[in-house]
Design an enzyme around this catalytic site. Sequence first.
Site, mmCIF file in Angstrom:
data_model
loop_
_atom_site.group_PDB
_atom_site.id
_atom_site.type_symbol
_atom_site.label_atom_id
_atom_site.label_comp_id
_atom_site.label_asym_id
_atom_site.label_seq_id
_atom_site.Cartn_x
_atom_site.Cartn_y
_atom_site.Cartn_z
ATOM 1 N N ARG A 54 -28.746 -110.685 130.710
ATOM 2 C CA ARG A 54 -27.567 -109.904 130.337
ATOM 3 C C ARG A 54 -26.920 -110.547 129.110
ATOM 4 O O ARG A 54 -27.014 -111.753 128.911
ATOM 5 C CB ARG A 54 -26.562 -109.878 131.496
ATOM 6 C CG ARG A 54 -25.336 -109.024 131.227
ATOM 7 C CD ARG A 54 -24.255 -109.214 132.281
ATOM 8 N NE ARG A 54 -23.106 -108.363 131.998
ATOM 9 C CZ ARG A 54 -21.932 -108.433 132.630
ATOM 10 N NH1 ARG A 54 -21.747 -109.328 133.586
ATOM 11 N NH2 ARG A 54 -20.950 -107.616 132.298
ATOM 12 N N HIS A 55 -26.258 -109.714 128.308
ATOM 13 C CA HIS A 55 -25.508 -110.241 127.167
ATOM 14 C C HIS A 55 -24.486 -111.273 127.633
ATOM 15 O O HIS A 55 -24.129 -111.356 128.802
ATOM 16 C CB HIS A 55 -24.792 -109.106 126.434
ATOM 17 C CG HIS A 55 -23.793 -108.375 127.288
ATOM 18 N ND1 HIS A 55 -22.557 -108.889 127.613
ATOM 19 C CD2 HIS A 55 -23.861 -107.168 127.904
ATOM 20 C CE1 HIS A 55 -21.895 -108.044 128.369
ATOM 21 N NE2 HIS A 55 -22.671 -106.990 128.570
ATOM 22 N N ASP A 85 -25.626 -105.759 132.719
ATOM 23 C CA ASP A 85 -25.672 -106.077 134.147
ATOM 24 C C ASP A 85 -26.624 -105.158 134.891
ATOM 25 O O ASP A 85 -27.416 -105.594 135.730
ATOM 26 C CB ASP A 85 -24.268 -106.024 134.758
ATOM 27 C CG ASP A 85 -23.490 -104.772 134.370
ATOM 28 O OD1 ASP A 85 -24.034 -103.910 133.650
ATOM 29 O OD2 ASP A 85 -22.319 -104.656 134.794
ATOM 30 N N ARG A 119 -17.926 -111.274 126.724
ATOM 31 C CA ARG A 119 -17.457 -110.234 125.803
ATOM 32 C C ARG A 119 -15.971 -109.957 125.979
ATOM 33 O O ARG A 119 -15.341 -110.390 126.947
ATOM 34 C CB ARG A 119 -18.226 -108.931 126.060
ATOM 35 C CG ARG A 119 -18.048 -108.386 127.478
ATOM 36 C CD ARG A 119 -18.480 -106.939 127.575
ATOM 37 N NE ARG A 119 -18.506 -106.428 128.933
ATOM 38 C CZ ARG A 119 -17.443 -106.014 129.618
ATOM 39 N NH1 ARG A 119 -16.231 -106.095 129.082
ATOM 40 N NH2 ARG A 119 -17.567 -105.556 130.846
ATOM 41 N N ARG A 138 -23.185 -106.111 121.455
ATOM 42 C CA ARG A 138 -23.128 -107.395 122.176
ATOM 43 C C ARG A 138 -24.490 -107.813 122.710
ATOM 44 O O ARG A 138 -24.781 -109.002 122.821
ATOM 45 C CB ARG A 138 -22.104 -107.325 123.305
ATOM 46 C CG ARG A 138 -22.313 -106.223 124.333
ATOM 47 C CD ARG A 138 -21.175 -106.207 125.342
ATOM 48 N NE ARG A 138 -21.289 -105.145 126.335
ATOM 49 C CZ ARG A 138 -20.797 -103.923 126.184
ATOM 50 N NH1 ARG A 138 -20.151 -103.601 125.059
ATOM 51 N NH2 ARG A 138 -20.933 -103.014 127.133
#
Length: 662
Positions: free
Chosen positions: A322-323, A565, A326, A391
Amino acid sequence: MEEPREDTRVTAGFIEDCKTLINKFEECDDIRFQDFCEVWHSMKFSAIFTGRQSYVEMLEFCEDALQDAKSFLKPPCRFKTQIGCLYLLYALYYKQPCEDVKIRFTYSEWKELKELHNTLKTGNHVDANYVLSKMIYDDAFVHTAYENEYGFEKYLRSKGIQFANPYSLIPALNDTVEQKRLFSRIGKIGDFYNQARCMPTNEIPEKAREKFDVTAYTDFVKELKSLRDRRIPVKNHSSDDYYYPAWKDQSSDEKSKIAYITRKFLPIILALVFVSVAIAANASRGGPGRRGGGHSRNPNRNEESEAALRAASLRQVTVVFRHSHRTPADTYPNDPHINSKLEPYGWGQLTNEGKLAAYNQGLWLAKRYGPFLGTEFSTDIFQLQTTAVDRAQMSGMLTSAGLWVPKGTQLWKSNLKWQPTPIKYQELDQDTLLLVRTDCRAYYRELDAVKNDTEYQQVQAENKQLYDELTALTGMSISNPDDIMSVYGTLRAESDLGLPLPDWTKDYYPDRLVPLTIYSYLPLVKTDLLKRLKGGPFVKKIVNDMKGKVAGTEKKKMFMYTGHDSTITNLLGTLGVWDPQQPEYGILTTIELHENAEGWNVQLFLRNTTQRVPYPLTVPGCDTVCPLDKFIELLTPVIPVDWEKECQIDDDSYVAPTPLPP
């Protein structure tokens, strides 16, 4: 006749208090955590941590209290008793004033706990499921070879042994060498380690095997018994007991003998204990196929040696994460920050914390897979793909930068340790891999059916009041777990940025929002059809890449994917290895393809935050090290043959909903 020894433990009487608390909880009409909290507060149970005279005593109390409380979890305790025990362990673990005191679990106990966890999930016991999932996620459990801790200090204290001469250990050691006593059990651990080190597929370095002396334990006990047999017990005239002469009563030869034995064998035995327990704990961790949480680990493990051993059999690895951290991606009408520009980042963008975490994750990947990949970047061996969201792309580029720090001829600017790597992505409305947002009416119709079933509707009914309260407070319509997830994500991101949250959030965030946020991911891949249409295309791509490697047509060593996610939960849910938990920023899974003398196999790992080491996952129906053919066979039902055709339905009147934003 020997009189019963007084309980000298610092938790004396604690077990009775636990019985009283759980009995009162069993009298409640429900098994919700709120009912347990009311009993806890009515008994002022938090006061158990007061009155300790020193930190050492407090540490001992916390260790023994968690061990005593765990006794109510074991069969044949009733289900409600086990729920009460889970709540009790949860409260004790997070209320304890000592740091890093964990709950000991043996292999058999862990299997029983996993069975209970499955019962909680299938029975939709949301509170208990959340409590256990959070403890697993937070590494509250430590895997051990034996239920109780074994060591001289702990052992002597539990025996209530006190000597007039504090410098003599021999009287106490005399007791430990007998059958079924301390050293007998340590010997069993030694046997276990000796078996483990002889296994052809183990990861114990050769130098470590050479250091292990199989006879150390038996030689040590033999010397102790020999010394004991040459000594004469002396009558203690103040009682009917006998004792052995203390150090000052020994001859110079005996003193030399004791010193020699201690100097020669004690370091070996202590090393044997620590190494053997570490190996046994590692085996226990892999045995039950632990998912979700955290895991027992050895912080002194030689990562370079481990990476080298992995590289010897590794042929291909798929990395999905996942990124990173943020700013808020969406908001709600009553949000006090709704008009903020969130400078200098903007909405839904990586923060500086997130950038650093993504880069560090790349450094970690380089340490884990460096010996396998080599030090020179090439598109022939590495491919990066992300979603079209900023992102995700930035996280992918930063992680790739940490993985491929330029060296030698690839260093193109002396004061800039960075090099570009190509990035692939699909536009959001054309995403068929990481988000799967293209039109698939069969998926949404099946999802509607899942959300209309009894389980989901029960969750809806139980949380209607919460929905109504949050609707009034946020100014937006809150009617399902997806809406709760949206509010939670906004508050979490604002809190991480240091933005002040409204006062009303104190009664809701995070505790009352987390369980439904976690639950919101589960319906998306609940049935085989949902898995096949949502996570199936990604699994198919991974399997085809493995087949290409086996056939010799695929040369790439690493495929790296950066998503969201839902990318992680849908993939792992389709593989059947997702345990309900909050997918943190940077959560990462690796799917490794290995080749050894027995053939090709697949190994899965999950690193559920960038602060933890990865732990193995086990596909249902297989082992942690899963033969490739078996892996493909088990996943065939969730791999689409013709995805576009399977997404079609006969009902032309059905209109699929608009996909949620990533």
